[in-house]
Each structure stands twice: as structure tokens, then as C-alpha cells.
Design a protein around this motif. Structure first.
Motif, mmCIF file in Angstrom:
data_model
loop_
_atom_site.group_PDB
_atom_site.id
_atom_site.type_symbol
_atom_site.label_atom_id
_atom_site.label_comp_id
_atom_site.label_asym_id
_atom_site.label_seq_id
_atom_site.Cartn_x
_atom_site.Cartn_y
_atom_site.Cartn_z
ATOM 1 N N LEU A 12 0.819 -1.212 0.000
ATOM 2 C CA LEU A 12 0.000 0.000 0.000
ATOM 3 C C LEU A 12 0.850 1.258 0.000
ATOM 4 O O LEU A 12 0.540 2.230 -0.677
ATOM 5 N N SER A 13 1.969 1.245 0.747
ATOM 6 C CA SER A 13 2.788 2.469 0.799
ATOM 7 C C SER A 13 4.165 2.262 0.189
ATOM 8 O O SER A 13 5.040 3.116 0.342
ATOM 9 N N GLY A 14 4.376 1.121 -0.493
ATOM 10 C CA GLY A 14 5.587 0.957 -1.302
ATOM 11 C C GLY A 14 6.726 0.185 -0.660
ATOM 12 O O GLY A 14 7.696 -0.167 -1.331
ATOM 13 N N ASN A 15 6.657 -0.099 0.665
ATOM 14 C CA ASN A 15 7.777 -0.814 1.308
ATOM 15 C C ASN A 15 7.925 -2.233 0.764
ATOM 16 O O ASN A 15 9.023 -2.659 0.392
ATOM 17 N N THR A 16 6.829 -2.960 0.711
ATOM 18 C CA THR A 16 6.891 -4.350 0.249
ATOM 19 C C THR A 16 7.279 -4.387 -1.234
ATOM 20 O O THR A 16 8.050 -5.245 -1.667
ATOM 21 N N PRO A 59 2.305 -7.267 3.923
ATOM 22 C CA PRO A 59 2.495 -6.343 5.035
ATOM 23 C C PRO A 59 1.313 -6.421 5.998
ATOM 24 O O PRO A 59 0.278 -7.004 5.663
ATOM 25 N N THR A 60 1.460 -5.857 7.168
ATOM 26 C CA THR A 60 0.422 -5.940 8.195
ATOM 27 C C THR A 60 -0.275 -4.598 8.337
ATOM 28 O O THR A 60 0.390 -3.578 8.551
ATOM 29 N N LEU A 129 9.624 -3.095 7.531
ATOM 30 C CA LEU A 129 9.547 -1.956 6.607
ATOM 31 C C LEU A 129 10.078 -2.318 5.214
ATOM 32 O O LEU A 129 9.543 -3.209 4.584
ATOM 33 N N ARG A 130 11.142 -1.655 4.727
ATOM 34 C CA ARG A 130 11.643 -2.001 3.372
ATOM 35 C C ARG A 130 12.575 -3.189 3.392
ATOM 36 O O ARG A 130 12.957 -3.703 2.338
ATOM 37 N N GLY A 131 12.999 -3.633 4.579
ATOM 38 C CA GLY A 131 13.937 -4.750 4.674
ATOM 39 C C GLY A 131 15.354 -4.308 4.322
ATOM 40 O O GLY A 131 15.541 -3.402 3.508
ATOM 41 N N THR A 132 16.343 -4.943 4.936
ATOM 42 C CA THR A 132 17.751 -4.617 4.668
ATOM 43 C C THR A 132 18.287 -5.554 3.584
ATOM 44 O O THR A 132 17.627 -6.523 3.200
#
Ligand SMILES: Cc1cc2nc3c(=O)[nH]c(=O)nc-3n(C[C@H](O)[C@H](O)[C@H](O)COP(=O)(O)O)c2cc1C
Length: 153
Positions: A12-16, A59-60, A129-132
Motif C-alpha cells: 500500500l505504501s511501497g515498502n513491500t 504487510p500488516t 519496513l523495506r527490509g535490509t
């Protein structure tokens, strides 16, 4: 050896979405596997049969609550569950990866855990979040191993 694989996700907000992009690049470079990516958000509630083995990335988004005695009301991500439940798609899903934010304590990645229970596939891992880049490396390896197990039978 190149393998068929799809990554089915909602973002929804681009992180995944950012994580999926980096994960795909890593799989292509290191494992000679270029996954097909399907962003459920772009489908506007349409579903179709997926024929490749796939991993779901979720995402949650929960409404309020603490994840213990309240607050497991899923919002916004339900179309991914509907997509997995449609057609024979669940038969091709060999696991789920959850994403979230640890500030949510007991609710961290709770929806992915609930999908694993509901559909009977394993939770392969999680990232924040975006993951490392180490999350990308770690989860790419887990996916490739789980895919090999899944396609063996
Ligand atoms: C309204 C809202 C509710 C959220 N609820 C949770 C939650 O219950 N548990 C959790 O781990 N993360 C929660 N998050 C964090 C998101 O899962 C996290 O930001 C995720 O990276 C968003 O992925 P996306 O950018 O691909 O949509 C919530 C975020 C928002 C905006």
C-alpha cells in the motif's frame, strides 16, 4: 538451474514493493531465477489462476488493538487473501513472508501468521519496513530452498 517462480504481494505504501524489487534482482543475479511479480493492489479485486509456484508477501495493516485480546481486524490487505483463496491458487502457494513494524509488538506481522494458519502453508520469514540487504539475502535463500522442496514432490 532456472526455476519457475512467482512473487505475489500487496503493497500500500511501497515498502513491500521495494523489497520485492530487490529480492527479484537478487534471485536473478545469484540463483538464475527471474520471478514473475504480481502486485495485487494493481488488480482492483480481480483474480486469475496462478500456474507457477509462488510465495506471498504480506504487510500488516491492523485496525488499532494490541494483537493479544483485540486488534486483529485486517484492513486494506484482504484482496491478497481473496486472491490466494480464488481458483486453485492456494495449491501453488508454498509459503508466506510477512512484513511490518516491530513497534506494533504482538501485532508484528500478525496477518501473515494468520494466513499461514488459515491456508496451511508455512510462514517462511519476516522483515521490517523495506527490509535490509541482509533480509533480501536471507529470504532469497529460504525461498529457493522451500521452492526446491515444494517442486520435489
Ligand atoms: C494503519 C497502519 C496499521 C499498521 N499495523 C501494523 C501492525 O498491526 N503490525 C505491524 O507489524 N505493522 C503494522 N503497520 C506497519 C506496516 O505493515 C509497514 O509499514 C509495512 O512496511 C507497510 O508495507 P507497504 O508499504 O508495502 O504497504 C501498520 C501501518 C499502518 C499505516
Amino acid at each position: 538451474m532456472s526455476q519457475e517462480l512467482a512473487l505475489v504481494y500487496i503493497s500500500l505504501s511501497g515498502n513491500t514493493q521495494s523489497f520485492v524489487k530487490r529480492l527479484s534482482e537478487h534471485l536473478t543475479t545469484w540463483y538464475d531465477t527471474t520471478p514473475k511479480t504480481i502486485n495485487i493492489k494493481e488488480l482492483n479485486h480481480q483474480t486469475f489462476p496462478v500456474t507457477e509456484p509462488f510465495v506471498a508477501l504480506l504487510p500488516t495493516y491492523l485496525e488499532g488493538g494490541n494483537g493479544v485480546d483485540n486488534g486483529d481486524q485486517e484492513i486494506l490487505t484482504n484482496p491478497l487473501g481473496d486472491f490466494i483463496a480464488a481458483h486453485d491458487n492456494v495449491q501453488h502457494c508454498f509459503g508466506i513472508i510477512g512484513s511490518g513494524n516491530r513497534n506494533f509488538n504482538n501485532q508484528y506481522c500478525l496477518t501473515a501468521k494468520q494466513y499461514a494458519k488459515r491456508f496451511g502453508f508455512p510462514m517462511l520469514g519476516d522483515f521490517e519496513l523495506r527490509g535490509t540487504s541482509s533480509d533480501v539475502e536471507r529470504l532469497a535463500k529460504v525461498i529457493v530452498e522451500a521452492l526446491a522442496d515444494f517442486t520435489k514432490n
